[in-house]
Design an enzyme around this catalytic site. Structure first.
Site, PDB file in Angstrom:
ATOM      1  N   ASP A 162       0.481 -10.047   4.581  1.00 11.10           N
ATOM      2  CA  ASP A 162      -0.933 -10.094   4.224  1.00 11.10           C
ATOM      3  C   ASP A 162      -1.833 -10.520   5.371  1.00 11.10           C
ATOM      4  O   ASP A 162      -3.052 -10.342   5.321  1.00 11.10           O
ATOM      5  CB  ASP A 162      -1.123 -11.139   3.111  1.00 11.10           C
ATOM      6  CG  ASP A 162      -1.264 -10.502   1.737  1.00 11.10           C
ATOM      7  OD1 ASP A 162      -0.958 -11.182   0.755  1.00 11.10           O
ATOM      8  OD2 ASP A 162      -1.721  -9.344   1.659  1.00 11.10           O
ATOM      9  N   GLN A 167       1.010 -12.554  -4.364  1.00 12.11           N
ATOM     10  CA  GLN A 167      -0.204 -11.981  -4.947  1.00 12.11           C
ATOM     11  C   GLN A 167      -1.165 -13.085  -5.382  1.00 12.11           C
ATOM     12  O   GLN A 167      -0.781 -14.041  -6.060  1.00 12.11           O
ATOM     13  CB  GLN A 167       0.144 -11.088  -6.143  1.00 12.11           C
ATOM     14  CG  GLN A 167      -1.027 -10.286  -6.689  1.00 12.11           C
ATOM     15  CD  GLN A 167      -1.615  -9.270  -5.717  1.00 12.11           C
ATOM     16  OE1 GLN A 167      -0.933  -8.838  -4.782  1.00 12.11           O
ATOM     17  NE2 GLN A 167      -2.862  -8.906  -5.918  1.00 12.11           N
ATOM     18  N   LYS A 207       1.212  -1.238  -4.881  1.00  9.97           N
ATOM     19  CA  LYS A 207       1.873  -1.532  -3.596  1.00  9.97           C
ATOM     20  C   LYS A 207       3.322  -1.012  -3.597  1.00  9.97           C
ATOM     21  O   LYS A 207       3.793  -0.450  -2.610  1.00  9.97           O
ATOM     22  CB  LYS A 207       1.832  -3.042  -3.331  1.00  9.97           C
ATOM     23  CG  LYS A 207       0.397  -3.545  -3.089  1.00  9.97           C
ATOM     24  CD  LYS A 207       0.292  -5.059  -2.999  1.00  9.97           C
ATOM     25  CE  LYS A 207      -1.161  -5.470  -2.790  1.00  9.97           C
ATOM     26  NZ  LYS A 207      -1.347  -6.929  -2.679  1.00  9.97           N
TER      27      LYS A 207
HETATM   28  N1  LIG Z   1      -1.841 -11.467  -1.654  1.00  9.67           N
HETATM   29  C1  LIG Z   1      -2.993 -10.821  -1.838  1.00  9.67           C
HETATM   30  N2  LIG Z   1      -3.676 -10.937  -2.984  1.00  9.67           N
HETATM   31  C2  LIG Z   1      -4.868 -10.287  -3.129  1.00  9.67           C
HETATM   32  C3  LIG Z   1      -5.370  -9.477  -2.114  1.00  9.67           C
HETATM   33  C4  LIG Z   1      -4.632  -9.387  -0.901  1.00  9.67           C
HETATM   34  O1  LIG Z   1      -5.055  -8.724   0.073  1.00  9.67           O
HETATM   35  N3  LIG Z   1      -3.469 -10.079  -0.808  1.00  9.67           N
HETATM   36  N4  LIG Z   1      -6.557  -8.761  -2.283  1.00  9.67           N
HETATM   37  C5  LIG Z   1      -7.168  -8.657  -3.606  1.00  9.67           C
HETATM   38  C6  LIG Z   1      -6.724  -7.507  -4.477  1.00  9.67           C
HETATM   39  N5  LIG Z   1      -6.010  -6.454  -3.875  1.00  9.67           N
HETATM   40  C7  LIG Z   1      -4.836  -6.746  -3.251  1.00  9.67           C
HETATM   41  O2  LIG Z   1      -3.911  -7.180  -3.853  1.00  9.67           O
HETATM   42  C8  LIG Z   1      -6.245  -5.104  -4.189  1.00  9.67           C
HETATM   43  C9  LIG Z   1      -7.400  -4.692  -4.846  1.00  9.67           C
HETATM   44  C10 LIG Z   1      -7.565  -3.342  -5.216  1.00  9.67           C
HETATM   45  C11 LIG Z   1      -6.571  -2.435  -4.921  1.00  9.67           C
HETATM   46  C12 LIG Z   1      -6.664  -1.013  -5.315  1.00  9.67           C
HETATM   47  O3  LIG Z   1      -5.783  -0.230  -4.987  1.00  9.67           O
HETATM   48  N6  LIG Z   1      -7.690  -0.636  -6.065  1.00  9.67           N
HETATM   49  C13 LIG Z   1      -7.786   0.736  -6.554  1.00  9.67           C
HETATM   50  C14 LIG Z   1      -8.018   0.738  -8.072  1.00  9.67           C
HETATM   51  C15 LIG Z   1      -6.861   0.096  -8.773  1.00  9.67           C
HETATM   52  C16 LIG Z   1      -7.169   0.063 -10.289  1.00  9.67           C
HETATM   53  O4  LIG Z   1      -7.827  -0.893 -10.720  1.00  9.67           O
HETATM   54  O5  LIG Z   1      -6.804   1.031 -10.963  1.00  9.67           O
HETATM   55  C17 LIG Z   1      -8.946   1.442  -5.876  1.00  9.67           C
HETATM   56  O6  LIG Z   1      -9.890   0.752  -5.417  1.00  9.67           O
HETATM   57  O7  LIG Z   1      -8.920   2.674  -5.827  1.00  9.67           O
HETATM   58  C18 LIG Z   1      -5.451  -2.847  -4.249  1.00  9.67           C
HETATM   59  C19 LIG Z   1      -5.282  -4.172  -3.895  1.00  9.67           C
HETATM   60  C20 LIG Z   1      -6.903  -9.922  -4.395  1.00  9.67           C
HETATM   61  N7  LIG Z   1      -5.556 -10.408  -4.278  1.00  9.67           N
END
Ligand SMILES: Nc1nc2c(c(=O)[nH]1)N[C@@H](CN(C=O)c1ccc(C(=O)N[C@@H](CCC(=O)O)C(=O)O)cc1)CN2
Length: 282
Positions: A120, A97, A53
């Site tokens: 969020d 988070q 982020k």
């Molecule tokens: N406050 C919050 N916490 C969480 C949220 C949210 O929306 N708000 N959602 C999930 C996790 N999440 C956000 O934080 C999230 C999950 C995955 C990714 C992401 O960029 N994934 C990459 C791979 C990253 C890696 O593991 O190397 C991808 O899919 O390409 C971003 C955000 C729970 N918590």
């Protein structure tokens, strides 16, 4: 049949390119959008997501404020961080988070946030506004899912959608977005109490797997040609283990890669919420 790749990375890049222009226009008017993050503890996934982020913020020109607290942080410590970001003129919007360590009262902390700074879209006030279909920042992952489906022309109107998982960041609110008149889908929300999960998945035109159970959704569950979105973020030996088995690609009509599907959309829509908040206040 080979499934069309629902490329979240490419779609997120388009969104970030537009945001870069909008941030530059705000800066010309003396407004610098800022994203705050509160991270408690050292969960590897959370560390990775928060780092992503902040990287994204730097890419589009959004300032960012990072508050990291130890896993042993007391409720009062997190409350102090929230109060500071609520009051900070440099912070346009921020996130706490999730998940938080179990000793913390997550609900009380989310309710302490200024709803106007809820980047969020997970504050109870904003989720309530979503229920009433009035303007509010939308939850990032559900919003990203809808935009990804639209980008690739996946039919949504009248579609049977099965969402698997009832978590606060995806499952609870995705149906609210998909059942808006603008989308007009029919949504079934499955969870650990669901009888015959396969039956609900099998009749779906669109499947969203957000249960956090590796390989929960298997090839035999998928209607040929259906769209399948893997939101699973479990980690096995440090690597992402999605909720969808890879061989689903043999029957699905559309499929997100994981990583590279929904995750980048989540991050892009977080930035979008911050920019929209800055534009609203300008
Ligand atoms: N406050 C919050 N916490 C969480 C949220 C949210 O929306 N708000 N959602 C999930 C996790 N999440 C956000 O934080 C999230 C999950 C995955 C990714 C992401 O960029 N994934 C990459 C791979 C990253 C890696 O593991 O190397 C991808 O899919 O390409 C971003 C955000 C729970 N918590």
């Amino acid at each position: 049949m080979s499934a069309v790749k629902l490329d979240g990375k490419a779609t997120a890049a388009k969104i970030k390119s537009d945001l870069t222009i909008r941030v530059a226009a705000l800066k010309e008017r003396g407004i610098v959008p800022g994203l705050g993050t509160v991270l408690v503890g050292d969960d590897p996934g959370s560390q990775i997501y928060v780092a992503g982020k902040h990287r994204d913020c730097a890419e589009v020109g959004i300032a960012s404020i990072r508050v990291d607290l130890p896993a042993t942080a007391a409720q009062a410590d997190v409350e102090a961080a929230i109060d500071e970001l609520n009051a900070s003129p440099a912070c346009t919007g921020y996130i706490v988070q999730l998940p938080l360590p179990k000793h913390l009262d997550t609900m009380a902390l989310l309710e302490r946030m200024d709803p106007a700074k809820d980047a969020d879209g997970l504050h109870p006030v904003n989720l309530g506004r979503l229920v009433h279909m009035v303007d509010a920042p939308l939850p990032c992952t559900p919003h990203g899912i809808v935009l990804l489906l639209q980008e690739y022309g996946v039919p949504i109107k009248g579609a049977e959608v099965t969402v698997v998982g009832r978590g606060i960041t995806v499952g609870r609110s995705l149906g609210l977005l998909l059942t808006r008149r603008s989308e007009n889908a029919t949504v079934t929300l499955c969870h650990t109490g669901t009888q015959d999960l396969a039956a609900h998945v099998r009749r779906a035109d669109i499947v969203v797997a957000a249960a956090g159970v590796p390989e929960l959704i298997t090839r035999d569950m998928i209607k040929p040609g259906a769209a399948v979105l893997d939101v699973g973020v479990s980690r096995v030996e440090g690597k992402i283990a999605g909720d969808v088995s890879l061989n689903v690609a043999e029957v699905a009509g559309f499929l997100t890669p994981n990583p590279g599907g929904v995750g980048p959309m989540t991050r892009a829509l977080l930035l979008s919420n911050v920019v929209e908040a800055a534009e609203r206040r300008s």
